[in-house]
Motif scaffolding. Structure first.
Motif, PDB file in Angstrom:
ATOM      1  N   ALA A 175      26.524  -4.686 -45.720  1.00 51.69           N
ATOM      2  CA  ALA A 175      26.789  -6.267 -47.229  1.00 51.69           C
ATOM      3  C   ALA A 175      28.073  -7.263 -46.463  1.00 51.69           C
ATOM      4  O   ALA A 175      27.360  -8.515 -47.187  1.00 51.69           O
ATOM      5  N   THR A 176      28.477  -6.850 -45.857  1.00 51.47           N
ATOM      6  CA  THR A 176      29.537  -8.728 -46.073  1.00 51.47           C
ATOM      7  C   THR A 176      28.432  -9.340 -45.504  1.00 51.47           C
ATOM      8  O   THR A 176      28.363 -10.584 -44.774  1.00 51.47           O
ATOM      9  N   SER A 190      25.284 -13.951 -44.113  1.00 49.63           N
ATOM     10  CA  SER A 190      24.064 -14.255 -43.070  1.00 49.63           C
ATOM     11  C   SER A 190      22.931 -14.838 -44.536  1.00 49.63           C
ATOM     12  O   SER A 190      22.050 -16.153 -43.993  1.00 49.63           O
ATOM     13  N   GLY A 191      22.550 -14.361 -45.922  1.00 44.05           N
ATOM     14  CA  GLY A 191      21.718 -14.537 -46.212  1.00 44.05           C
ATOM     15  C   GLY A 191      20.646 -13.731 -45.698  1.00 44.05           C
ATOM     16  O   GLY A 191      19.087 -13.956 -45.884  1.00 44.05           O
ATOM     17  N   ARG A 192      20.571 -13.033 -44.754  1.00 46.35           N
ATOM     18  CA  ARG A 192      19.055 -13.135 -43.960  1.00 46.35           C
ATOM     19  C   ARG A 192      18.398 -11.217 -43.971  1.00 46.35           C
ATOM     20  O   ARG A 192      19.616 -10.441 -44.682  1.00 46.35           O
ATOM     21  N   ILE A 193      17.473 -11.203 -43.690  1.00 40.76           N
ATOM     22  CA  ILE A 193      17.338  -9.870 -43.815  1.00 40.76           C
ATOM     23  C   ILE A 193      18.157  -8.791 -43.426  1.00 40.76           C
ATOM     24  O   ILE A 193      18.300  -9.111 -41.511  1.00 40.76           O
ATOM     25  N   ILE A 194      18.695  -7.652 -42.851  1.00 41.78           N
ATOM     26  CA  ILE A 194      19.251  -6.995 -42.347  1.00 41.78           C
ATOM     27  C   ILE A 194      17.988  -5.825 -41.784  1.00 41.78           C
ATOM     28  O   ILE A 194      18.058  -4.742 -42.681  1.00 41.78           O
ATOM     29  N   LEU A 248      25.466   5.329 -48.578  1.00 38.69           N
ATOM     30  CA  LEU A 248      25.245   4.243 -47.962  1.00 38.69           C
ATOM     31  C   LEU A 248      24.186   2.976 -49.278  1.00 38.69           C
ATOM     32  O   LEU A 248      24.550   2.323 -50.117  1.00 38.69           O
ATOM     33  N   ARG A 249      23.256   4.240 -50.009  1.00 36.62           N
ATOM     34  CA  ARG A 249      22.054   2.888 -50.797  1.00 36.62           C
ATOM     35  C   ARG A 249      22.552   2.936 -51.711  1.00 36.62           C
ATOM     36  O   ARG A 249      23.256   2.133 -52.849  1.00 36.62           O
ATOM     37  N   ALA A 250      23.690   4.116 -52.389  1.00 35.28           N
ATOM     38  CA  ALA A 250      24.813   4.218 -53.266  1.00 35.28           C
ATOM     39  C   ALA A 250      25.557   3.389 -53.502  1.00 35.28           C
ATOM     40  O   ALA A 250      25.534   2.367 -54.992  1.00 35.28           O
ATOM     41  N   PHE A 251      26.145   3.287 -52.265  1.00 40.09           N
ATOM     42  CA  PHE A 251      27.145   2.251 -52.131  1.00 40.09           C
ATOM     43  C   PHE A 251      26.696   0.815 -52.300  1.00 40.09           C
ATOM     44  O   PHE A 251      27.192  -0.718 -52.693  1.00 40.09           O
ATOM     45  N   TRP A 252      25.655   0.673 -52.269  1.00 38.67           N
ATOM     46  CA  TRP A 252      24.534  -0.824 -52.378  1.00 38.67           C
ATOM     47  C   TRP A 252      24.175  -1.161 -53.340  1.00 38.67           C
ATOM     48  O   TRP A 252      24.329  -2.486 -54.084  1.00 38.67           O
ATOM     49  N   SER A 292      21.596  -9.907 -49.992  1.00 37.23           N
ATOM     50  CA  SER A 292      20.096  -9.852 -49.689  1.00 37.23           C
ATOM     51  C   SER A 292      19.309  -8.560 -48.816  1.00 37.23           C
ATOM     52  O   SER A 292      20.596  -7.704 -49.255  1.00 37.23           O
ATOM     53  N   ALA A 293      17.900  -8.512 -48.459  1.00 42.37           N
ATOM     54  CA  ALA A 293      17.044  -6.969 -47.963  1.00 42.37           C
ATOM     55  C   ALA A 293      17.972  -6.266 -47.089  1.00 42.37           C
ATOM     56  O   ALA A 293      18.961  -7.011 -46.283  1.00 42.37           O
TER      57      ALA A 293
END
Length: 324
Positions: A83-84, A89-93, A126-130, A155-156
């Motif tokens: 998330a950080t 970055s604002g990029r796709i990860i 992971l998804r729950a935290f995001w 970002s995505a």
């Protein structure tokens, strides 16, 4: 088709390599994870930290890992790290995850068998935290009660599950945004595995077309035939020695019809390497990428033999891929 650049890089050269990759036109830059020294003895940067420097040195290139071992971080820790990186970055990860590297994890005393339930729960956590808010999660392997994430992605983030074990394939089907294959898949073998993952996803009530396929392999467009084959043999052998003979490197050799168990790189059949790597001129590279695209690949990650191969690919192949 998305084409990313995969790097075995030290901390010193990641920012420069990322900036060059962006200028050359690659869609993304990807790093692996080594907690101990690589087999060749060279150092390697921690991938998420290095990718933050890559982001600071570029303006638009997307960022990926191929892959992070799930035994090495609690999902809450990785969720915050990703998330950080996303917010900075604002990029796709592209978050490539896998069971880990047995030799490294044994040396660190953290190795254990990772099954479908573990991988599924890890991604679900992971998804729950995001998503943010209060996280309550109780599973077989992870349990959290009223945990509030300190940061969520901006970002995505796409989760790609790597591996060929039944647990890895089922996890990709159940909770992944995609499946990531590496090094030793011909287009036909890639298509077979991806079809299996998508079939599982359909059986779980998911849209099979939502599961993306990515392939990591080596590419050599310069040098003579012997140099190209030697490059491919070293990469292929890197996922074979020191591991039980049932590991996927040997299984894939047998799947391709080669009944051998190489104990040295030169024992890996050249025909197998030509089926699984991109070795040749620009025309041959385009033809092979078309084959992977027809096999269902949404993206290919390339590790180049040398800077000349990378430059040749950027100049002679990337401009021709707009139709893929």
């Amino acid at each position: 088709m998305r084409v990313g650049l995969f790097l075995f890089s030290s901390a010193d050269d990641v920012p420069l390599r990322a900036a060059l990759a962006e200028r050359e036109g690659f869609e993304s830059i990807w790093l692996p994870e080594f907690l101990t020294k690589r087999p060749d003895g060279r150092e390697h940067a921690e991938p998420l930290t290095a990718l933050s420097y890559a982001a600071a040195s570029t303006s638009s290139i997307n960022l990926g890992t191929a892959v992070l071992g799930v035994l090495r971080r609690h999902p809450a820790v990785l969720a915050q790290e990703v998330a950080t990186l996303s917010r900075l970055s604002g990029r796709i990860i592209y978050l490539g995850l896998g069971v880990g590297a047995r030799r490294q994890d044994l040396a660190l005393g953290i190795w254990k068998q990772v099954d479908f339930a573990y991988l599924r729960e890890y991604v679900e956590a992971l998804r729950a935290f995001w998503r943010g808010g209060s996280v309550t999660f109780h599973g077989e392997h992870f349990s959290m009660e009223g945990a509030e994430p300190a940061i969520v992605p901006g970002s995505a983030v796409q989760v790609l599950v790597g591996g060929t074990s039944e647990g890895s394939l089922r996890a990709a089907a159940a909770v992944g945004d995609g499946w990531l294959a590496n090094w030793l898949f011909s287009p036909g073998a890639f298509a077979d595995f991806l079809s299996s993952v998508r079939g599982m996803a359909s059986g779980m009530g998911r849209d099979p077309s939502s599961i993306k396929g990515y392939y990591l392999t080596g590419a050599a467009l310069t040098g003579d035939r012997d140099a190209r084959i030697a490059f491919a043999r070293e990469l292929a052998f890197g996922v074979m020695p020191g591991i039980q003979k049932q590991d996927y490197g040997y299984r894939l050799l047998r799947k391709h019809g080669f009944d051998v168990e190489p104990e040295t790189p030169d024992q890996i059949p050249e025909e197998f390497l030509r089926e699984t790597f991109i070795l040749g001129d620009a025309d041959e590279a385009v033809e092979r990428l078309e084959e992977y695209e027809e096999a269902g690949a949404d993206g290919v990650l390339l590790h180049f033999m040398d800077s000349g191969s990378e430059r040749a690919f950027a100049e002679r192949v990337l401009p021709r891929l707009g139709h893929l």
